[in-house]
Design an enzyme around this catalytic site. Structure first.
Site, PDB file in Angstrom:
ATOM      1  N   HIS A   1      18.621  71.546  71.001  1.00 32.95           N
ATOM      2  CA  HIS A   1      18.510  70.195  71.214  1.00 32.95           C
ATOM      3  C   HIS A   1      19.960  70.618  72.336  1.00 32.95           C
ATOM      4  CE1 HIS A   1      16.350  67.140  69.079  1.00 32.95           C
ATOM      5  NE2 HIS A   1      17.279  68.445  67.583  1.00 32.95           N
TER       6      HIS A   1
ATOM      7  N   CYS B   1      12.345  66.483  63.176  1.00 28.97           N
ATOM      8  CA  CYS B   1      12.869  66.720  63.709  1.00 28.97           C
ATOM      9  C   CYS B   1      13.667  64.968  63.493  1.00 28.97           C
ATOM     10  CB  CYS B   1      13.016  66.652  65.184  1.00 28.97           C
ATOM     11  SG  CYS B   1      14.049  65.968  66.125  1.00 28.97           S
TER      12      CYS B   1
ATOM     13  N   GLU C   1      18.318  73.349  67.017  1.00 32.26           N
ATOM     14  CA  GLU C   1      19.584  72.706  67.059  1.00 32.26           C
ATOM     15  C   GLU C   1      20.156  72.664  68.233  1.00 32.26           C
ATOM     16  OE1 GLU C   1      19.905  70.307  65.848  1.00 32.26           O
ATOM     17  OE2 GLU C   1      19.093  70.792  63.741  1.00 32.26           O
TER      18      GLU C   1
HETATM   19 NI    NI Z   1      16.202  67.749  65.777  1.00 29.46          NI
END
Ligand code: NI
Length: 171
Positions: free
Chosen positions: A138, A92, A135
């Site tokens: 997040h 990440c 994603e």
């Molecule tokens: Ni990430």
């Protein structure tokens, strides 16, 4: 990692196709490309909106990586198809230099909108499904270490993979 903005749920985009959104996505794309990432979510650059980008072209550094189309995805909704899980290495951009082995759903359908508000509806598997899950996590304030079930499989990329520092991808 450690910035409180990465732990907050992101807000849905209310109006599509604005100059602010285009600027945000251009900034995200510049950031992702500069850092050689496979994906990026708006909270990673401090913007609490449900905007993610991702895409993996054929890259000689990652000969085994499956390709994923360049995508801008707003207000995503994931639907897992079946219970099958798959372990895979992830990295990440918000915690550089590290890799962890993360279980993810193998098959999923995702829906959302592109920058102009056109609907996106895809059914995907494997690496593509992994990138989308990473994603979209997040946007819920979840970082991949929170998903690792065996913390022995979490460490510095150069220690885990001394012969191949590029294994896995940052998202
Ligand atoms: Ni990430």
């Amino acid at each position: 990692m450690g910035d409180a903005r990465l732990l907050e749920p992101a807000e849905a985009v209310a109006v599509f196709d604005t100059s602010e959104l285009r600027t945000l996505v251009a900034d995200m794309r510049d950031t992702m490309l500069a850092l050689n990432g496979a994906g990026l979510a708006a909270p990673q650059i401090g913007v609490g909106l449900q905007v993610v980008i991702f895409g993996v072209a054929n890259n000689p550094r990652y000969p085994d990586a499956e390709t994923v189309p360049d995508t801008v995805l707003l207000n995503p909704v994931l639907e897992y198809l079946g219970d099958e899980m798959e372990e895979g290495w992830e990295g990440c951009l918000s915690l550089p230099g590290m890799r962890g082995k993360v279980p993810r759903h193998k098959h999923l359908r995702y829906r959302g909108f592109d920058l102009k508000g056109q609907p996106i509806d895809r059914t995907v598997s494997g690496f593509h499904a992994r990138v989308v899950q990473h994603e979209c996590d997040h946007l819920k304030g979840i970082l991949y270490p929170m998903r690792i079930t065996d913390m022995r499989l979490f460490g510095f990329t150069e220690v885990l993979f001394p012969d191949s520092a590029a294994i896995g991808m940052d998202e």
